[in-house]
Scaffold this active site. Sequence first.
Site, PDB file in Angstrom:
ATOM      1  N   ASP A  32      -4.563   1.274  -1.727  1.00 44.00           N
ATOM      2  CA  ASP A  32      -3.283   1.885  -1.395  1.00 44.00           C
ATOM      3  C   ASP A  32      -2.280   1.686  -2.540  1.00 44.00           C
ATOM      4  OD1 ASP A  32      -1.660   3.172   0.705  1.00 44.00           O
ATOM      5  OD2 ASP A  32      -0.477   1.337   0.477  1.00 44.00           O
TER       6      ASP A  32
ATOM      7  N   LYS B  75      -0.485   4.372  -5.206  1.00 44.26           N
ATOM      8  CA  LYS B  75       0.964   4.466  -5.408  1.00 44.26           C
ATOM      9  C   LYS B  75       1.322   4.419  -6.883  1.00 44.26           C
ATOM     10  CE  LYS B  75       2.242   2.564  -0.940  1.00 44.26           C
ATOM     11  NZ  LYS B  75       2.517   1.346  -0.195  1.00 44.26           N
TER      12      LYS B  75
END
Length: 813
Positions: free
Chosen positions: A676, A680
């Site tokens: 994750d 980003k």
Amino acid sequence: MNVLKFGGSSVANPQNIEKVVEIIANASINNQLIVVVSAFGKTTNKLIASAEQAAQNNVNYLENFKEVEQLHFEVIHELVPKNQQEEVKTHITSLFKQLKTLLEGCFLLNEITPKTLATISCFGELLSSYIIASIASKELDVVYKDSRELISTSNDFDKAQVDFQLTNANCKAYFSTNKHQVTLLPGFIARTKEGKSTTLGRGGSDYSAAIYAAAVSADELQIWTDVSGMYTANPHLVKQAFPIPHISYQEAMELSHFGAKVIYPPTIQPVLEKEIPIRIKNTFDPENVGTLISKITENGKPVKGISHIENITLLTLEGSGMVGVSGISKRLFETLSAHNINVVLITQASSEHSICVGIYDEDAEKAALKINEAFAIEIERHKIDPIIVEQGLAIIALVGDKMRNHQGLSGQMFSSLGKNNVNIRAIAQGASEKNISAVINSSDAKKALNTLHEQFFEEKVKQLNLFVTGVGNVGERFLAQIHQQKKYLKEQLKLNIRVVGISNSKQMVFDESGISLKSWKEQLQNGEASSLELFFQRIKTLNLRNSVFIDNTANQQVSEVYEHYLANNIGVVTCNKIACASELNNYKKLKHISHKFNAPFLFETNVGAGLPIIDTLKNLIASGDRVHKIQAVLSGSLNFVFNNFNKNISFHDVVQQAQEQGYTEPDPKIDLSGVDVARKILILARESGYELELSDIENNAFLPKKSLKTTNNEDFYASLTEFESHFQQIYKEAADKDCRLKYVAEFNNGKASVGLQHIPFDHPFYNLEGSDNIVLFFTDRYPVNPLQIKGAGAGAEVTASGIFADVIRIGNQ
Ligand code: ADP
Ligand code: ASP
Ligand code: MG
């Protein structure tokens, strides 16, 4: 003397007719009146349908006939005074007998001539006027008069030309001696000098009334209908439309010519010459002032109204042999006129290479054939191409006398249509500049009308139509926030937000006027079966302006449909990172489609939930800054986990707590594995202008291989328990150095990495609380002291507010 005309819907049933009689009674108190009535609502359509069925030998033609008959006898039964019923029934029965005989004739002959069709369609008015006259005579001094005895026309049966000399003389002679309080006449019908019935064209009762008003120099012509005046746009298509209080004859004529059916276009001519004012009034709201049409208008808005015409075909004649050759357009228009083909719009490029004319669809086949015949020689010699025919179009027009004094109106018109992806096929602007028209696809007409209405009449309030998919934690909070802020947004930001569609993986619900945000859950539960494709198709078919698709899921398949939305000019707002972190080519493609189709694609919540990280970055880049280095703690989940993890609590329990409180993705492994965070930093690098793939990002994972390999949450949690000592060791190593553990993402000179770091107490990352995120941008303008953005970086409420902010950004564009 005043002339009052009541349209079909005003006299569609006994209750409405009672209203009409009351209006006549009030108006006749101090005034002599001429009252013109249409056929009872829908009667003319049914008569024409019945005649056409009969001529096609379709035995069902009597069904329409019977419906018409039944309605008329129902009205007589309910409203005609008892002592007159016999006489009225006898007259009406004899009219129906004649009508039936004519229809039988068509059935037997298997054909219908324009003359017979006109005779048949006249019956609606003959019936209605006679019945209403007898009803009104209960209280008033009413005389019935057949319009055929007054209005004389040519023998173009379905849309005859009025012989004004004879008609005016007839009217003057009749009305000068007629002292009755009310004269009641049928609209629409007339006759030739030879005594054959004709009609003044569909909607022609307005015209009948105008002819009488002009002939007797009436004080006012009142058109009573089912709406409160001439509206800024057709109120049935544009909810925000409103009645225009005062409008000039020319403006009304242009609007009606371009489709504002509320008044039949030829109506204005006879009264204009005598400067008789026209008032459009609502039978169902008689107190409403309605619209005044007269010679002078106050200095109002430059654009007075917007109208449109459906069923338009565009014919394009082009070819190299046309340039500089005189007489081509003359031949084209002579051909159309010789075959009675009405030209609605004309445009010609100054190169003379092509001429475009707009005509009605019903004439298209004949027009194409006749034009190709007329230019057969040039076509054979390849000087001119065979005529190009495009059907299924509509014309949309802006109308206003004062438009010529204002620059930039057409610019505004076309840019707002363009922004909403309305494809314009041709443009025409009259030399008088009272009208700017555009030919567009019929399927875009409603959207175009609403877009232009918003642009020219509601400048201050912009409507956004939202389609929300995913109503878990984030989606639910988002809908609640919109519900709470709706009033504020409208009043303060001039944004009218409607949630038109909601879906989850199983069901979907739609309401064009806006789903109630109080009861959306029940509505969704009772909704129809949903799929990604069905949801998209419905949104596409609705074709609403300023449409935005909102993805509140973390789902791969949903992320794959964005391009369909964007390519249909539907904006996309998403908290789902999968699309922006997918292959570089896909990310670039989405950006390109978004740009090409003018559909915003916003994903602020992909990084740092509601924190304005991507927006700030965009502004830096747009203003010419360059990003060299990014250092960030971007995982609210990992922050939460490592802020709460210590020797007194198991790693397993902390992760579970984070998930329960909504700080992790539905699959917590995506957070803990660093994927994750990698996504980003990838998105931030890409938004900074660097072309990176996810595989370019070095991921220094701290999870044991076994945990990484698990394929479901249960196994994943079990592996956390199994490796508790591994996690405790990681904690101890940091604690021994008085450091805290932070999962840091770094981008430096084109390279990116993510991983756990030991953060000493004097580092800006040391004191990050709870699920906070922090980003440091080192740029040309911030080379040493970076631009810092810090705050809550996870959680449903803040993520929802980030989505909300993207929606407002679209609203402010
Ligand atoms: P009537 O039967 O009274 O003659 P019409 O149906 O001919 O009534 O005309 C009224 C209708 O015109 C309205 O119900 C509306 O649908 C349509 N209309 C189209 N454009 C406009 C407009 N700009 N303003 C008002 N009505 C309009
Ligand atoms: N009854 C005719 C029609 O429907 C005329 C009118 O209503 O104005 O076209
Ligand atoms: Mg009408």
